[in-house]
Scaffold this motif. Structure first.
Motif, PDB file in Angstrom:
ATOM      1  N   ARG A   1       0.838  -1.196   0.000  1.00 45.89           N
ATOM      2  CA  ARG A   1       0.000   0.000   0.000  1.00 45.89           C
ATOM      3  C   ARG A   1       0.875   1.249   0.000  1.00 45.89           C
ATOM      4  NH1 ARG A   1      -5.173  -1.011   1.676  1.00 45.89           N
ATOM      5  NH2 ARG A   1      -5.322   1.064   2.617  1.00 45.89           N
ATOM      6  N   PHE A   2       0.733   2.076  -1.063  1.00 41.96           N
ATOM      7  CA  PHE A   2       1.462   3.343  -1.175  1.00 41.96           C
ATOM      8  C   PHE A   2       0.477   4.487  -0.938  1.00 41.96           C
ATOM      9  CE2 PHE A   2       3.911   0.403  -3.789  1.00 41.96           C
ATOM     10  CZ  PHE A   2       5.214   0.668  -3.390  1.00 41.96           C
ATOM     11  N   ARG A   3       0.656   5.203   0.152  1.00 43.93           N
ATOM     12  CA  ARG A   3      -0.208   6.350   0.443  1.00 43.93           C
ATOM     13  C   ARG A   3       0.153   7.500  -0.488  1.00 43.93           C
ATOM     14  NH1 ARG A   3      -4.841   6.811   3.308  1.00 43.93           N
ATOM     15  NH2 ARG A   3      -3.922   5.571   5.000  1.00 43.93           N
ATOM     16  N   VAL A   4      -0.825   7.999  -1.272  1.00 43.89           N
ATOM     17  CA  VAL A   4      -0.579   9.090  -2.206  1.00 43.89           C
ATOM     18  C   VAL A   4      -1.238  10.397  -1.766  1.00 43.89           C
ATOM     19  CG1 VAL A   4      -0.236   7.550  -4.173  1.00 43.89           C
ATOM     20  CG2 VAL A   4      -2.541   8.346  -3.629  1.00 43.89           C
ATOM     21  N   SER A   5      -2.143  10.327  -0.789  1.00 38.27           N
ATOM     22  CA  SER A   5      -2.769  11.511  -0.220  1.00 38.27           C
ATOM     23  C   SER A   5      -3.367  11.118   1.123  1.00 38.27           C
ATOM     24  CB  SER A   5      -3.852  12.077  -1.149  1.00 38.27           C
ATOM     25  OG  SER A   5      -4.966  11.200  -1.218  1.00 38.27           O
ATOM     26  N   GLU A   6      -4.024  12.063   1.789  1.00 38.56           N
ATOM     27  CA  GLU A   6      -4.626  11.745   3.081  1.00 38.56           C
ATOM     28  C   GLU A   6      -5.739  10.719   2.953  1.00 38.56           C
ATOM     29  OE1 GLU A   6      -5.939  15.182   5.139  1.00 38.56           O
ATOM     30  OE2 GLU A   6      -3.943  16.024   5.406  1.00 38.56           O
TER      31      GLU A   6
END
Length: 227
Positions: free
Chosen positions: A88-93
């Motif tokens: 899982r790559f967090r790209v925004s909140e």
């Protein structure tokens, strides 16, 4: 480091499949119930691993355009094992990209019966191995009641390594050949109901690559309870 989640699943499903050629078409309507076990590891850095096993008991009605109803309530048993890994790559909140890979093994053990036309039919045992590469985008927010809700879209490429499946009808071996590689698009989501409960659902469309006209629609809903 990370943590494990273990689970028990129950399934109920219905499926309808049709095949046609120059002589007419055939139809199979099936209903199944099953049980499964799951084990999921969530790493602290966003990596996860998921393993599942299922057994389903299926009852099928078989018909054709030329012979009408051929058989009813024919029982078979389906087994499946799955292993999936992703990150899982967090790209925004609220947004996350999730590349993932999965390998699935399945087997269907069919019954032997005599159809309404007097033909001896042996469905035999057919198995397949399917690999999937996918990329999902997840959007997660909170409801007014403070419960988590998640929406996602996913695109998959699937490849079937098993080749053809076959049945024996009146001493003749009949084989089915479908495209080995498919594309799939899906939409889904889940909403937490509080106290470890969540409702989830997904709908997807699958299309075979190449000159094949094979395609499939699927949908599922369920209730997840954690304790």
């Amino acid at each position: 480091m990370g943590h494990w989640l273990l689970g028990i699943t129950g399934q109920h499903g219905n499926s309808n499949a049709s095949v046609s050629n120059a002589l007419g078409f055939g139809h199979i309507a099936s209903e199944g119930n099953g049980l499964g076990l799951t084990a999921t590891w969530h790493g602290n850095n966003g990596t996860y691993f998921d393993a599942q096993g299922q057994v389903n008991w299926i009852s099928s009605d078989i018909s054709s355009s030329t012979g009408g109803a051929l058989a009813a309530n024919q029982n078979s048993t389906a087994y499946a094992l799955s292993a999936e890994a992703g990150h899982r790559f967090r790209v925004s909140e609220t947004g996350t990209l999730v590349p993932q890979a999965q390998l699935v093994w399945g087997q269907v053990d069919g019954a032997s019966f005599t159809d309404s036309a007097g033909n001896a039919v042996n469905l035999g045992s057919n198995n397949n191995i399917v690999a999937r590469l996918g990329l999902a985008y997840e959007y997660e927010t909170l409801t007014a009641a403070g419960n988590s809700q998640k929406l996602y879209a996913i695109a998959n490429i699937l490849h079937d390594f098993s080749g053809s499946n076959s049945v024996n009808v009146a001493g003749a071996k009949l084989s089915s050949h479908t495209s080995a590689t498919w594309g799939e698009l899906g939409l889904g989501g889940s909403v937490a109901l509080g106290a470890g409960k969540s409702l989830y659902g997904e709908a997807s469309y699958r299309q075979a690559f190449g000159n094949s006209h094979s395609n499939a629609l699927a949908a599922n809903v369920g209730l997840r309870i954690q304790w």
